[in-house]
Motif scaffolding. Structure first.
Motif, PDB file in Angstrom:
ATOM      1  N   GLU A  14       0.818  -1.208   0.000  1.00 32.02           N
ATOM      2  CA  GLU A  14       0.000   0.000   0.000  1.00 32.02           C
ATOM      3  C   GLU A  14       0.856   1.263   0.000  1.00 32.02           C
ATOM      4  OE1 GLU A  14      -2.499  -0.758   3.376  1.00 32.02           O
ATOM      5  OE2 GLU A  14      -4.091  -1.609   2.131  1.00 32.02           O
ATOM      6  N   LYS A  20       0.808   4.129  -2.896  1.00 30.63           N
ATOM      7  CA  LYS A  20       0.577   5.528  -2.560  1.00 30.63           C
ATOM      8  C   LYS A  20       1.698   6.421  -3.073  1.00 30.63           C
ATOM      9  CE  LYS A  20      -0.368   8.588   1.386  1.00 30.63           C
ATOM     10  NZ  LYS A  20      -0.565   8.657   2.859  1.00 30.63           N
ATOM     11  N   LYS A  28     -11.003  -4.217   0.194  1.00 29.54           N
ATOM     12  CA  LYS A  28      -9.703  -3.941  -0.419  1.00 29.54           C
ATOM     13  C   LYS A  28      -9.382  -4.968  -1.502  1.00 29.54           C
ATOM     14  CE  LYS A  28      -7.168  -1.485   3.220  1.00 29.54           C
ATOM     15  NZ  LYS A  28      -5.961  -1.521   4.100  1.00 29.54           N
ATOM     16  N   TYR A  73      -8.711  -4.140  -5.420  1.00 32.68           N
ATOM     17  CA  TYR A  73      -7.464  -4.449  -6.142  1.00 32.68           C
ATOM     18  C   TYR A  73      -7.740  -5.317  -7.371  1.00 32.68           C
ATOM     19  CZ  TYR A  73      -4.778  -2.580  -2.204  1.00 32.68           C
ATOM     20  OH  TYR A  73      -4.224  -1.757  -1.245  1.00 32.68           O
TER      21      TYR A  73
END
Length: 556
Positions: A50, A54, A80, A84
């Motif tokens: 993650e 980011k 999540k 994805y």
């Protein structure tokens, strides 16, 4: 203890985030995932993924999204995981085929926590639809590739054998191709399929014939068959083949092998390369006298094996980091008399040590073989990975451009221990005589290997040994001979039956042909254009240059 190691690894990764690239972060997350044995490990791995997403949103790739989706599912963070997966499908292309992450054999185990969610059948169906569209496109491209096929040659137009011969020699029915790269599905056996990838020159013209080069990959023990391939095969270790094939207008072909079906060992897959060549020749204007094989490691051993066992369709052979040895039978070095081998060796190669290459070089020189060994010092077995290997490729392609097969050479030598591989150009060994004594000139050529290289804790070490380079598990038979002015003179050893194939480019068809075997006149008759032999032989090879019109079968 493992828990603390994982924590330590995570702290190291987090501490270096600002200095690390996306690739390094994704790799760190992957390594943490591999080491994970509990929820904590998966949590740490997902956190690193993650952070990478980011920090580098434009660099997010398919593998990272797939792994992150699996990990999030393991942690029961279903929102999540589905997010994805949706993002993964959104970046699908014909190169990445991200739908395969939801249609493979491990779906039930990797996404076990998602299967009961109402969103699962929706996204799974979406992936299946993408897969179906992809496979239909492949099928349509393959059908287009196969149009204008040589197999449709109409022999009813030829009233006799001579006309059938002329139909083959004058065929010009190839058609232009819409694309330049094709993944071709290939049937191995029953319902088992693999593929080969064909890359045509950008200027491909169906009215012109082109050289063709097969590249055989290595590491066959760790590979699996694949029903399709994509353009990524043209990069990485194959980048210089792509570059110099384009410069020299050479067709490149990349077969996909596996542990069971390959070009080295066992023998079940050895038929594949010649069979693929037959398919390609039906659709593409290939110069039959300029078909070559190259490879690396196990692939180079495969190239050398075709030289030793089934060389007739090919003009020459190349290999990087070769182990020059037939794994399924005897290695009959003198078979190189009809062809050539271009070897690229390195002094830090565990696969076949430099001293052994030196010994082989001496033998090849003594038998006057068309054999080259280009040695590069300071490089390991995986030499093609490095940019410093590039100077080899112009030499290989120069050889391809200048070399031509001569299927009608007036001198021939062929030895085999399996009559499935008893053919060399115009000579066929039909049956061996394993009970008779060998002729005085028929004996194996071998040499000792005294040193082996191997890796121990990332260091290359040398150990003393004493092994033979080649194995000879079965008795072999051999034929050697010449022809001139319609007279063939052959010598045999441990052979019961042979066939001599006839071409108008070898003999005067208006005069009788005489065949002597071991000094005894065995046959005298006038050759003919035998239509049945011509068509049957052509359909075995789709070779338009080596066309055989008659054959003399001789029992000994």
């Amino acid at each position: 203890m493992k828990r603390y190691l994982i924590i330590g690894l995570l702290l190291l990764v987090v501490g270096q985030i600002k200095a690390q690239t996306y690739a390094k972060l994704a790799d760190s997350a992957l390594r943490i995932m591999w080491a994970a044995k509990d929820t904590l490990g998966y949590r740490q791995s997902l956190n690193v993924y993650e952070k990478a997403f980011k920090l580098y949103p434009k660099q997010i790739n398919a593998q990272a999204l797939y792994k992150a989706a699996v990990i999030a599912g393991e942690l029961n963070e279903l929102d999540k995981s589905f997010a994805y997966l949706e993002q993964l499908l959104s970046i699908n292309t014909h190169l990445t085929t991200t739908w395969s992450s939801l249609t493979g054999r491990y779906v039930q185990s990797e996404y076990k926590n998602l299967l009961s969610d109402q969103r699962w059948p929706i996204i799974a169906e979406k992936a299946q639809q993408m897969k179906a569209a992809f496979l239909k496109n492949l099928k349509d491209k393959q059908e287009e590739f196969e149009t204008g096929s040589l197999k449709d040659l109409d022999f009813t137009k030829g009233k006799d054998g001579k006309q059938a011969y002329q139909l083959i020699k004058s065929y010009q029915g190839f058609q232009q191709k819409k694309a330049r790269n094709y993944s071709i599905k290939f049937r191995v056996v029953d319902s088992t399929y693999t593929s080969y990838f064909v890359s045509l020159p950008s200027s491909y013209n169906p009215k012109k014939s082109y050289p063709l080069l097969f590249f055989l990959h290595g590491a066959v023990q760790g590979n699996s068959l694949a029903e399709y391939q994509n353009e990524t095969i043209l990069g990485d270790w194959n980048r210089y083949y792509t570059k110099y094939a384009a410069l020299n207008e050479v067709i490149m072909v990349y077969p996909k092998g596996s542990k069971k079906y390959n070009w080295m060992n066992p023998d079940e897959g050895f038929f594949m390369v010649p069979a693929m060549l037959r398919e390609i020749k039906q659709a593409i204007n290939v110069d039959d006298n300029k078909v070559f094989i190259t490879g690396h490691s196990n692939g180079a051993t495969g190239s050398f094996s075709y030289l030793m066992k089934q060389q007739s369709p090919f003009a020459g052979f190349y290999g990087f980091n070769t182990q020059p040895k037939v794994r399924t039978g005897g290695t009959f070095i003198l078979n190189i008399a009809n062809r050539s081998y271009f070897n690229v060796s390195t002094d830090q190669d565990y696969y076949f040590p430099p001293d052994a290459n030196d010994s082989l070089n001496v033998i090849m020189k003594n038998i006057k073989a068309d054999y080259q060994d280009h040695r590069y010092n300071g490089w390991p077995h995986w030499f093609p990975q490095f940019d410093e290997s590039e100077p080899v490729y112009p030499m290989i392609f120069k050889d391809i451009v200048t070399r031509n097969r001569n299927a009608y050479k007036p001198n021939i030598y062929w030895e085999c221990d399996d009559v499935r591989y008893g053919r060399a150009d115009w000579l066929q060994i039909n049956q061996l005589d394993t009970l008779t004594q060998n002729a005085p000139w028929h004996h194996p050529i071998n040499f000792n290997i005294y040193k082996l290289l191997s890796y121990k804790k990332d260091s290359l070490v040398t150990t003393d040994t004493l092994v033979k380079a080649f194995n000879f598990p079965r008795k072999s038979g051999v034929v050697k001979g010449t022809y001139q002015n319609n007279v063939f003179r052959l010598e045999t050893s441990a052979v019961k039956s042979i066939t001599v194939l006839i071409s108008p480019e070898m003999v005067d068809m208006n005069q009788p042909v005489t065949v002597y075997v071991n000094g005894v006149k065995k046959m005298v008759r006038k050759p003919i254009y035998n239509k049945e032999i011509i068509i049957a032989g052509f359909k075995e090879s789709y070779d338009r240059k080596a066309v055989w019109v008659d054959q003399f079968k001789i029992e000994l």
